[in-house]
Design a protein around this motif. Structure first.
Motif, PDB file in Angstrom:
ATOM      1  N   ALA A 147      22.020 -17.586   2.954  1.00 45.14           N
ATOM      2  CA  ALA A 147      21.780 -19.026   3.106  1.00 45.14           C
ATOM      3  C   ALA A 147      20.723 -19.515   2.114  1.00 45.14           C
ATOM      4  O   ALA A 147      20.879 -20.582   1.505  1.00 45.14           O
ATOM      5  CB  ALA A 147      21.345 -19.346   4.533  1.00 45.14           C
ATOM      6  N   ILE A 148      19.685 -18.735   1.936  1.00 40.83           N
ATOM      7  CA  ILE A 148      18.635 -19.108   0.979  1.00 40.83           C
ATOM      8  C   ILE A 148      19.180 -19.042  -0.447  1.00 40.83           C
ATOM      9  O   ILE A 148      18.898 -19.924  -1.275  1.00 40.83           O
ATOM     10  CB  ILE A 148      17.398 -18.197   1.148  1.00 40.83           C
ATOM     11  N   VAL A 149      20.001 -18.043  -0.745  1.00 42.63           N
ATOM     12  CA  VAL A 149      20.576 -17.913  -2.084  1.00 42.63           C
ATOM     13  C   VAL A 149      21.514 -19.086  -2.375  1.00 42.63           C
ATOM     14  O   VAL A 149      21.501 -19.637  -3.487  1.00 42.63           O
ATOM     15  CB  VAL A 149      21.293 -16.550  -2.229  1.00 42.63           C
ATOM     16  N   VAL A 150      22.309 -19.500  -1.395  1.00 44.62           N
ATOM     17  CA  VAL A 150      23.181 -20.667  -1.580  1.00 44.62           C
ATOM     18  C   VAL A 150      22.339 -21.913  -1.869  1.00 44.62           C
ATOM     19  O   VAL A 150      22.668 -22.720  -2.740  1.00 44.62           O
ATOM     20  CB  VAL A 150      24.088 -20.895  -0.347  1.00 44.62           C
ATOM     21  N   THR A 151      21.236 -22.060  -1.151  1.00 44.95           N
ATOM     22  CA  THR A 151      20.358 -23.219  -1.354  1.00 44.95           C
ATOM     23  C   THR A 151      19.725 -23.202  -2.748  1.00 44.95           C
ATOM     24  O   THR A 151      19.641 -24.245  -3.407  1.00 44.95           O
ATOM     25  CB  THR A 151      19.264 -23.261  -0.273  1.00 44.95           C
ATOM     26  N   VAL A 152      19.312 -22.041  -3.210  1.00 42.66           N
ATOM     27  CA  VAL A 152      18.746 -21.929  -4.561  1.00 42.66           C
ATOM     28  C   VAL A 152      19.813 -22.252  -5.604  1.00 42.66           C
ATOM     29  O   VAL A 152      19.554 -22.993  -6.567  1.00 42.66           O
ATOM     30  CB  VAL A 152      18.140 -20.525  -4.792  1.00 42.66           C
ATOM     31  N   GLY A 153      21.011 -21.740  -5.421  1.00 41.96           N
ATOM     32  CA  GLY A 153      22.100 -22.061  -6.338  1.00 41.96           C
ATOM     33  C   GLY A 153      22.431 -23.541  -6.329  1.00 41.96           C
ATOM     34  O   GLY A 153      22.698 -24.136  -7.372  1.00 41.96           O
ATOM     35  N   HIS A 154      22.386 -24.141  -5.157  1.00 45.49           N
ATOM     36  CA  HIS A 154      22.619 -25.581  -5.023  1.00 45.49           C
ATOM     37  C   HIS A 154      21.565 -26.368  -5.794  1.00 45.49           C
ATOM     38  O   HIS A 154      21.873 -27.362  -6.450  1.00 45.49           O
ATOM     39  CB  HIS A 154      22.605 -25.936  -3.538  1.00 45.49           C
ATOM     40  N   ALA A 155      20.332 -25.919  -5.725  1.00 43.19           N
ATOM     41  CA  ALA A 155      19.260 -26.599  -6.460  1.00 43.19           C
ATOM     42  C   ALA A 155      19.473 -26.503  -7.967  1.00 43.19           C
ATOM     43  O   ALA A 155      19.252 -27.470  -8.695  1.00 43.19           O
ATOM     44  CB  ALA A 155      17.907 -25.999  -6.073  1.00 43.19           C
ATOM     45  N   PHE A 156      19.909 -25.344  -8.440  1.00 47.05           N
ATOM     46  CA  PHE A 156      20.147 -25.189  -9.877  1.00 47.05           C
ATOM     47  C   PHE A 156      21.387 -25.945 -10.326  1.00 47.05           C
ATOM     48  O   PHE A 156      21.431 -26.455 -11.434  1.00 47.05           O
ATOM     49  CB  PHE A 156      20.293 -23.705 -10.245  1.00 47.05           C
ATOM     50  N   PHE A 209      15.119 -30.820   5.969  1.00 48.16           N
ATOM     51  CA  PHE A 209      14.168 -30.422   4.927  1.00 48.16           C
ATOM     52  C   PHE A 209      14.842 -30.359   3.559  1.00 48.16           C
ATOM     53  O   PHE A 209      14.312 -30.875   2.569  1.00 48.16           O
ATOM     54  CB  PHE A 209      13.544 -29.067   5.281  1.00 48.16           C
ATOM     55  N   ILE A 210      16.020 -29.750   3.495  1.00 45.68           N
ATOM     56  CA  ILE A 210      16.717 -29.614   2.219  1.00 45.68           C
ATOM     57  C   ILE A 210      17.182 -30.977   1.707  1.00 45.68           C
ATOM     58  O   ILE A 210      17.054 -31.280   0.516  1.00 45.68           O
ATOM     59  CB  ILE A 210      17.893 -28.624   2.334  1.00 45.68           C
ATOM     60  N   ILE A 211      17.696 -31.820   2.593  1.00 43.58           N
ATOM     61  CA  ILE A 211      18.128 -33.161   2.177  1.00 43.58           C
ATOM     62  C   ILE A 211      16.935 -33.946   1.635  1.00 43.58           C
ATOM     63  O   ILE A 211      17.028 -34.616   0.608  1.00 43.58           O
ATOM     64  CB  ILE A 211      18.787 -33.915   3.353  1.00 43.58           C
ATOM     65  N   THR A 212      15.804 -33.850   2.309  1.00 44.42           N
ATOM     66  CA  THR A 212      14.596 -34.542   1.853  1.00 44.42           C
ATOM     67  C   THR A 212      14.123 -33.980   0.511  1.00 44.42           C
ATOM     68  O   THR A 212      13.758 -34.734  -0.392  1.00 44.42           O
ATOM     69  CB  THR A 212      13.475 -34.414   2.893  1.00 44.42           C
ATOM     70  N   LEU A 213      14.141 -32.666   0.384  1.00 39.95           N
ATOM     71  CA  LEU A 213      13.699 -32.027  -0.852  1.00 39.95           C
ATOM     72  C   LEU A 213      14.592 -32.423  -2.025  1.00 39.95           C
ATOM     73  O   LEU A 213      14.102 -32.742  -3.111  1.00 39.95           O
ATOM     74  CB  LEU A 213      13.712 -30.510  -0.675  1.00 39.95           C
ATOM     75  N   PHE A 214      15.911 -32.430  -1.822  1.00 36.20           N
ATOM     76  CA  PHE A 214      16.819 -32.825  -2.889  1.00 36.20           C
ATOM     77  C   PHE A 214      16.730 -34.320  -3.184  1.00 36.20           C
ATOM     78  O   PHE A 214      16.914 -34.748  -4.321  1.00 36.20           O
ATOM     79  CB  PHE A 214      18.251 -32.432  -2.566  1.00 36.20           C
ATOM     80  N   GLY A 215      16.443 -35.118  -2.175  1.00 34.46           N
ATOM     81  CA  GLY A 215      16.216 -36.544  -2.405  1.00 34.46           C
ATOM     82  C   GLY A 215      14.986 -36.773  -3.259  1.00 34.46           C
ATOM     83  O   GLY A 215      14.973 -37.617  -4.158  1.00 34.46           O
ATOM     84  N   PHE A 216      13.944 -35.995  -3.001  1.00 34.78           N
ATOM     85  CA  PHE A 216      12.725 -36.071  -3.795  1.00 34.78           C
ATOM     86  C   PHE A 216      13.004 -35.642  -5.230  1.00 34.78           C
ATOM     87  O   PHE A 216      12.534 -36.257  -6.177  1.00 34.78           O
ATOM     88  CB  PHE A 216      11.650 -35.189  -3.153  1.00 34.78           C
ATOM     89  N   ARG A 217      13.817 -34.587  -5.387  1.00 31.90           N
ATOM     90  CA  ARG A 217      14.163 -34.099  -6.722  1.00 31.90           C
ATOM     91  C   ARG A 217      14.933 -35.160  -7.511  1.00 31.90           C
ATOM     92  O   ARG A 217      14.665 -35.386  -8.695  1.00 31.90           O
ATOM     93  CB  ARG A 217      14.998 -32.829  -6.615  1.00 31.90           C
ATOM     94  N   SER A 218      15.859 -35.842  -6.845  1.00 35.37           N
ATOM     95  CA  SER A 218      16.641 -36.850  -7.563  1.00 35.37           C
ATOM     96  C   SER A 218      15.786 -38.051  -7.944  1.00 35.37           C
ATOM     97  O   SER A 218      15.991 -38.655  -8.991  1.00 35.37           O
ATOM     98  CB  SER A 218      17.845 -37.297  -6.738  1.00 35.37           C
ATOM     99  N   SER A 219      14.802 -38.399  -7.107  1.00 33.77           N
ATOM    100  CA  SER A 219      13.928 -39.513  -7.472  1.00 33.77           C
ATOM    101  C   SER A 219      13.045 -39.141  -8.665  1.00 33.77           C
ATOM    102  O   SER A 219      12.744 -39.985  -9.496  1.00 33.77           O
ATOM    103  CB  SER A 219      13.074 -39.950  -6.282  1.00 33.77           C
ATOM    104  N   ILE A 220      12.667 -37.890  -8.765  1.00 35.92           N
ATOM    105  CA  ILE A 220      11.893 -37.436  -9.933  1.00 35.92           C
ATOM    106  C   ILE A 220      12.767 -37.489 -11.180  1.00 35.92           C
ATOM    107  O   ILE A 220      12.324 -37.941 -12.236  1.00 35.92           O
ATOM    108  CB  ILE A 220      11.352 -36.007  -9.711  1.00 35.92           C
ATOM    109  N   ARG A 221      14.034 -37.083 -11.054  1.00 35.94           N
ATOM    110  CA  ARG A 221      14.945 -37.131 -12.211  1.00 35.94           C
ATOM    111  C   ARG A 221      15.138 -38.563 -12.700  1.00 35.94           C
ATOM    112  O   ARG A 221      15.186 -38.810 -13.897  1.00 35.94           O
ATOM    113  CB  ARG A 221      16.306 -36.568 -11.833  1.00 35.94           C
ATOM    114  N   LYS A 222      15.268 -39.514 -11.778  1.00 39.05           N
ATOM    115  CA  LYS A 222      15.482 -40.910 -12.162  1.00 39.05           C
ATOM    116  C   LYS A 222      14.254 -41.494 -12.842  1.00 39.05           C
ATOM    117  O   LYS A 222      14.371 -42.280 -13.764  1.00 39.05           O
ATOM    118  CB  LYS A 222      15.851 -41.745 -10.934  1.00 39.05           C
ATOM    119  N   ARG A 223      13.096 -41.113 -12.388  1.00 40.98           N
ATOM    120  CA  ARG A 223      11.855 -41.673 -12.940  1.00 40.98           C
ATOM    121  C   ARG A 223      11.320 -40.901 -14.127  1.00 40.98           C
ATOM    122  O   ARG A 223      10.349 -41.304 -14.750  1.00 40.98           O
ATOM    123  CB  ARG A 223      10.792 -41.730 -11.840  1.00 40.98           C
TER     124      ARG A 223
END
Length: 119
Positions: free
Chosen positions: A48-57, A101-115
């Motif tokens: 599950a953690i490996v899938v999440t890391v792959g999803h992040a990449f 937590f993951i949805i929030t973390l990825f939402g934060f990541r996308s806001s950083i990408r946009k800005r």
């Protein structure tokens, strides 16, 4: 006729796909191997953690795929908690907390990408 332009394959995208596939295989294989044991639970947790890391990449913009990958990882975390505690309440709480937590973390990541362009 519609012509779709292909983007060049980036290392992070390829790495994310490979890691997600390996994590999903680990998660599914461990679930069916010695189901209910601590060995199975730990391997499913790792998958599950490996899938999440792959999803992040991978960094997909597809909301449905992103939610499905996060749900798949959350189920793995929930399975680990269930084997540990044998409590459905803690299983559901842990799975929902991980999902949020993951949805929030990825939402934060996308806001950083946009800005990022404004820095």
């Amino acid at each position: 006729m519609i012509i779709i332009a292909r983007k060049p394959l980036k290392f992070t995208t390829a790495f994310g796909v490979i890691v997600m596939v390996l994590g999903a295989l680990l998660e599914l294989g461990a679930f069916f191997y010695n189901n209910g044991s601590m060995v199975s639970a730990e391997a499913v947790f790792t998958g599950a953690i490996v899938v999440t890391v792959g999803h992040a990449f991978y960094g997909t913009d597809n909301l449905l795929l992103s939610l499905l990958l996060t749900f798949f990882s959350s189920i793995g975390i929930g399975y680990y908690i269930f084997v540990q505690t044998h409590s459905w309440l803690w299983t559901i709480i842990a799975a929902i907390a991980f999902f949020a937590f993951i949805i929030t973390l990825f939402g934060f990541r996308s806001s950083i990408r946009k800005r990022h362009g404004m820095w």
